[in-house]
Design a protein around this motif. Structure first.
Motif, PDB file in Angstrom:
ATOM      1  N   SER A  34       0.843  -1.206   0.000  1.00  0.00           N
ATOM      2  CA  SER A  34       0.000   0.000   0.000  1.00  0.00           C
ATOM      3  C   SER A  34       0.875   1.252   0.000  1.00  0.00           C
ATOM      4  O   SER A  34       2.098   1.175   0.167  1.00  0.00           O
ATOM      5  CB  SER A  34      -0.887  -0.005   1.243  1.00  0.00           C
ATOM      6  OG  SER A  34      -0.156   0.443   2.357  1.00  0.00           O
ATOM      7  N   CYS A  35       0.209   2.414  -0.131  1.00  0.00           N
ATOM      8  CA  CYS A  35       0.940   3.686  -0.041  1.00  0.00           C
ATOM      9  C   CYS A  35       1.087   4.106   1.415  1.00  0.00           C
ATOM     10  O   CYS A  35       1.703   5.125   1.700  1.00  0.00           O
ATOM     11  CB  CYS A  35       0.214   4.765  -0.830  1.00  0.00           C
ATOM     12  SG  CYS A  35      -1.258   5.395   0.018  1.00  0.00           S
ATOM     13  N   ALA A  37      -1.421   5.018   3.476  1.00  0.00           N
ATOM     14  CA  ALA A  37      -2.524   5.815   4.017  1.00  0.00           C
ATOM     15  C   ALA A  37      -3.597   4.900   4.615  1.00  0.00           C
ATOM     16  O   ALA A  37      -4.165   5.196   5.664  1.00  0.00           O
ATOM     17  CB  ALA A  37      -3.120   6.714   2.944  1.00  0.00           C
ATOM     18  N   CYS A  38      -3.886   3.784   3.947  1.00  0.00           N
ATOM     19  CA  CYS A  38      -4.838   2.818   4.523  1.00  0.00           C
ATOM     20  C   CYS A  38      -4.329   2.321   5.877  1.00  0.00           C
ATOM     21  O   CYS A  38      -5.097   2.147   6.817  1.00  0.00           O
ATOM     22  CB  CYS A  38      -5.019   1.623   3.584  1.00  0.00           C
ATOM     23  SG  CYS A  38      -6.111   1.938   2.193  1.00  0.00           S
ATOM     24  N   GLY A 100      -9.329  -0.901   1.479  1.00  0.00           N
ATOM     25  CA  GLY A 100      -8.938   0.159   0.554  1.00  0.00           C
ATOM     26  C   GLY A 100      -9.134  -0.233  -0.897  1.00  0.00           C
ATOM     27  O   GLY A 100      -9.210  -1.412  -1.246  1.00  0.00           O
ATOM     28  N   THR A 101      -9.209   0.781  -1.732  1.00  0.00           N
ATOM     29  CA  THR A 101      -9.470   0.565  -3.154  1.00  0.00           C
ATOM     30  C   THR A 101      -8.405  -0.303  -3.808  1.00  0.00           C
ATOM     31  O   THR A 101      -8.721  -1.139  -4.665  1.00  0.00           O
ATOM     32  CB  THR A 101      -9.544   1.946  -3.851  1.00  0.00           C
ATOM     33  OG1 THR A 101     -10.533   2.724  -3.173  1.00  0.00           O
ATOM     34  CG2 THR A 101      -9.925   1.821  -5.307  1.00  0.00           C
ATOM     35  N   CYS A 102      -7.154  -0.119  -3.424  1.00  0.00           N
ATOM     36  CA  CYS A 102      -6.082  -0.944  -4.014  1.00  0.00           C
ATOM     37  C   CYS A 102      -6.297  -2.417  -3.680  1.00  0.00           C
ATOM     38  O   CYS A 102      -6.185  -3.279  -4.548  1.00  0.00           O
ATOM     39  CB  CYS A 102      -4.718  -0.504  -3.483  1.00  0.00           C
ATOM     40  SG  CYS A 102      -4.209   1.117  -4.054  1.00  0.00           S
ATOM     41  N   GLY A 131     -12.532   2.658  -0.479  1.00  0.00           N
ATOM     42  CA  GLY A 131     -12.133   3.963   0.050  1.00  0.00           C
ATOM     43  C   GLY A 131     -10.649   4.154  -0.176  1.00  0.00           C
ATOM     44  O   GLY A 131      -9.898   3.186  -0.246  1.00  0.00           O
ATOM     45  N   CYS A 132     -10.235   5.395  -0.305  1.00  0.00           N
ATOM     46  CA  CYS A 132      -8.825   5.679  -0.602  1.00  0.00           C
ATOM     47  C   CYS A 132      -8.362   6.867   0.227  1.00  0.00           C
ATOM     48  O   CYS A 132      -8.228   7.960  -0.288  1.00  0.00           O
ATOM     49  CB  CYS A 132      -8.659   5.945  -2.096  1.00  0.00           C
ATOM     50  SG  CYS A 132      -6.950   6.194  -2.610  1.00  0.00           S
ATOM     51  N   PRO A 133      -8.092   6.622   1.505  1.00  0.00           N
ATOM     52  CA  PRO A 133      -8.273   5.366   2.236  1.00  0.00           C
ATOM     53  C   PRO A 133      -9.656   5.323   2.897  1.00  0.00           C
ATOM     54  O   PRO A 133     -10.302   6.360   3.059  1.00  0.00           O
ATOM     55  CB  PRO A 133      -7.185   5.472   3.331  1.00  0.00           C
ATOM     56  CG  PRO A 133      -7.139   6.948   3.626  1.00  0.00           C
ATOM     57  CD  PRO A 133      -7.419   7.657   2.333  1.00  0.00           C
TER      58      PRO A 133
END
Ligand code: SF4
Length: 159
Positions: A34-35, A37-38, A100-102, A131-133
């Motif tokens: 992930s980035c 944020a989630c 999360g969306t990813c 959600g993102c996130p």
């Protein structure tokens, strides 16, 4: 979401953990690329505002202690093996939530040479939390839906 609704959600979560598991709920967080944020939103569940431990929920470092896996990220190729190993190490019954969306479908990156494009390409996902996130309240709702699935599968600890 209003404070009253937050409070209702929290009370329901506490009740359902007791009804379905008969004990506390142990969660293993798995970051599959992930980035972050989630992951920060998930961390917020343990802060003094949400204080999820008071409902009998704990994040555990070992999948062997986990009832539930919360996976963030779209499963990069580099982390695919780690995700599979984590899932295999968790004891049955176990349930996977895509956070999360990813995790739900790849997000902005989608399916590429470097990423699988979602957790369900690798593991059986029971609950999707978009959600993102996604906000902490959405995570609590997702955990509640996952507890319902435990029950529907006949995996409740009630006798
Ligand atoms: S869903 Fe958004 S916040 Fe979560 S890992 Fe993907 S890009 Fe980051």
């Amino acid at each position: 979401m209003s404070e009253q609704k937050d409070s209702d959600l929290e009370i329901k979560l506490q009740q359902r953990i007791k009804e379905v598991l008969g004990k506390s709920l142990h969660i293993r967080h798995v970051d599959s690329g992930s980035c972050n944020a989630c992951d920060f939103e998930m961390n917020a569940l343990s802060n003094p505002i949400y204080d999820i431990q008071r409902f009998g929920v704990d994040f555990v470092p070992s999948p062997r202690h986990a009832d539930m896996l919360l996976v963030t990220g779209g499963v990069t190729r580099h982390l695919e093996e780690a995700v599979r190993k984590t899932y295999n190490a968790a004891a049955n019954p176990k349930i996977v939530l895509a956070v999360g969306t990813c995790a739900c479908g790849g997000g902005m990156a989608g399916q590429t040479y470097a990423g699988n494009g979602g957790v369900d390409k690798i593991l059986p996902v029971a609950v999707y939390i978009p959600g993102c996130p996604p906000r902490p309240q959405a995570l609590l709702e997702g955990i509640l839906r996952a507890l319902d699935q435990y029950e529907d599968r006949g995996e409740s600890n009630e006798s």
